[in-house]
Write an enzyme that holds these catalytic residues in place. Structure first.
Site, short mmCIF file in Angstrom:
data_model
loop_
_atom_site.label_atom_id
_atom_site.label_comp_id
_atom_site.label_asym_id
_atom_site.label_seq_id
_atom_site.Cartn_x
_atom_site.Cartn_y
_atom_site.Cartn_z
N HIS A 9 0.62 -0.88 0.21
CA HIS A 9 0.53 -0.07 -0.03
C HIS A 9 1.03 1.07 -0.20
O HIS A 9 1.92 1.06 0.97
CB HIS A 9 -1.04 -0.13 1.37
CG HIS A 9 -1.82 1.24 1.10
ND1 HIS A 9 -2.16 1.56 2.68
CD2 HIS A 9 -2.91 1.74 0.46
CE1 HIS A 9 -2.71 3.15 2.83
NE2 HIS A 9 -3.27 2.90 0.95
N GLU A 52 0.68 -0.77 -5.20
CA GLU A 52 -0.16 0.37 -5.43
C GLU A 52 0.17 1.57 -5.14
O GLU A 52 1.24 1.71 -4.27
CB GLU A 52 -1.63 0.45 -4.07
CG GLU A 52 -2.54 1.41 -4.22
CD GLU A 52 -2.14 2.57 -3.38
OE1 GLU A 52 -3.58 3.13 -2.81
OE2 GLU A 52 -1.32 2.48 -2.31
N ASP A 106 0.01 5.68 -5.75
CA ASP A 106 -0.90 7.46 -6.18
C ASP A 106 -0.89 7.76 -6.74
O ASP A 106 0.34 8.40 -6.61
CB ASP A 106 -1.16 7.51 -4.19
CG ASP A 106 -1.45 7.09 -3.14
OD1 ASP A 106 -2.81 6.69 -3.53
OD2 ASP A 106 -1.05 6.94 -2.37
N HIS A 148 0.22 10.84 -1.79
CA HIS A 148 -0.78 10.39 -0.95
C HIS A 148 -1.36 11.57 -0.49
O HIS A 148 -2.41 12.67 -0.37
CB HIS A 148 -1.06 9.26 -0.94
CG HIS A 148 -2.31 8.77 0.13
ND1 HIS A 148 -2.52 9.93 1.35
CD2 HIS A 148 -2.61 7.68 0.03
CE1 HIS A 148 -4.09 8.52 1.61
NE2 HIS A 148 -4.32 7.25 1.03
N ASP A 175 -3.93 4.14 -8.16
CA ASP A 175 -4.81 4.52 -6.96
C ASP A 175 -4.78 6.96 -8.11
O ASP A 175 -4.75 6.72 -7.00
CB ASP A 175 -4.78 4.35 -5.82
CG ASP A 175 -5.75 5.30 -4.95
OD1 ASP A 175 -6.39 6.07 -5.47
OD2 ASP A 175 -5.70 4.54 -3.21
#
Length: 276
Positions: A5, A25, A27, A41, A85
Site C-alpha cells: 500500500h 499500489e 497514488d 497521497h 490509485d
C-alpha cells in the site's frame, strides 16, 4: 495478490517486494486539467505511515518499467500487478475524459515504452468515484485505432474504490463502455486507523460468484491486523492491500488457509474469476 500500500517512492518498490508483496499500489495526483503530476497521497493517510512521499510521475513510471521488464538488471519477477490509485477528485469535471486519455499516453510511452516488450506487469486503473467514469472512458478510447490496443485488452483492468453501491457501480462501468467481467476488480476498504466490517465485501464476493456477475475479483484495503487478515481470507477475497505484506504471508501459511490460497505469480491471470 498481496498489494503493498502507498508505494510512492521508487526505493519503496523493492522494499515492499522484499517483505513479500507481489503487487503494489501507487497514488497518482493530477492538476485541475487532468495532467498527472506526482506519486503522492498526502494527509490524512494510514496510521504509522509517512503521508508525503512522492516522485515525479514520469520518473516513477520509468523506474517501474525497469523493475517489470525481463532482462533489465533491475527486474523483479515478484512484481506482477500495479494498482494505480488515481486521485481524480481535483480534476475539473469537463476535463475528466481528457485526463484519462493523457494518463493512458503516459502508461503507453513511459511504462510500456511504446513497445510490447517492456513493463510486463498487469495494471488496475482505480478511480475513487463512480462519478468519474469518464476518466476510464478516456483511458480506454486513447487506444482506439492504436497499434497497442492489444496491450490494453491484455494488461489493463478496472476498479472503483469509493465503496459505492454495487448496482450503481455496474451502471458506471456501462457508462464507461466497460462490459461486465471485463477485467473488473472490486475494492472495499478504509484506512487502517478505523475498523470496517465485511458486509459490502460479502456482497461483492456474492456478485463475483453469481450467474449475473460483473465483478471478476475482490480485494480489501488497508488490512494488516492478524484477525482482520484471517477474516478477509475467510470471506474469500482475491487480494489484500496492506502496509505489512509479511503479515499476510504468515497467515497464508497457516493450516486453515495454506490449501485454499496460493500467492499469485505472473502466470496467474488477474482477470480470471475463481469462485467459492
Amino acid at each position: 495478490w498481496i498489494m503493498g500500500h502507498m508505494v510512492n517512492k521508487i526505493e519503496q518498490i523493492n522494499e515492499f517486494l522484499d517483505l513479500g508483496a507481489n503487487s503494489i499500489e501507487v497514488d497518482i495526483t493530477f492538476d485541475n486539467l487532468g495532467y498527472a503530476e506526482y506519486t503522492y497521497h498526502g494527509f490524512p493517510c494510514d496510521c504509522k505511515r509517512w503521508c508525503t512521499n512522492q516522485e515525479n510521475v514520469k520518473e516513477y513510471l520509468n523506474a517501474l518499467s525497469d523493475i517489470t521488464t525481463p532482462g533489465n538488471p533491475k527486474f523483479r519477477k515478484e512484481q506482477t500487478l500495479v494498482v494505480f490509485d488515481l486521485k481524480t477528485g481535483g480534476i475539473d469535471a469537463n476535463r475528466m475524459y481528457e485526463g484519462g486519455k493523457d494518463f493512458a499516453g503516459k502508461i503507453l510511452f513511459d511504462y510500456w515504452k511504446g513497445s510490447e516488450n517492456a513493463g510486463r506487469a498487469y495494471i488496475i486503473i482505480s478511480v475513487p468515484s463512480i462519478d468519474h467514469y469518464k476518466f476510464m472512458k478516456g483511458f480506454r478510447e486513447r487506444f482506439d485505432g492504436s497499434a497497442f490496443k492489444d496491450l490494453l485488452l491484455e494488461k489493463v483492468g478496472w476498479d472503483f474504490s469509493g465503496n459505492d453501491d454495487l448496482d450503481a457501480t455496474r451502471t458506471a462501468y456501462q457508462n464507461a463502455g466497460i462490459e461486465a467481467l471485463n477485467h473488473i476488480w472490486q475494492s472495499d476498504g478504509i484506512t487502517n486507523c478505523i475498523p470496517r466490517g465485511l458486509g459490502r465485501v460479502n456482497k461483492a464476493v456474492s456478485n463475483r460468484d453469481s450467474s449475473d456477475a460483473f465483478i471478476n475479483k475482490v480485494y480489501v484495503w488497508t488490512v494488516e491486523k492478524y484477525s482482520s487478515v484471517k477474516d478477509a481470507l475467510s470471506a474469500d477475497v482475491d487480494g489484500i492491500m496492506t502496509n505489512h505484506p509479511n503479515v499476510i504471508n504468515g497467515v497464508l501459511k497457516e493450516d486453515e488457509f495454506k490449501d485454499r490460497f496460493k500467492l499469485a505469480t505472473y502466470e496467474d491471470n488477474p482477470w480470471t474469476t475463481f469462485k467459492r
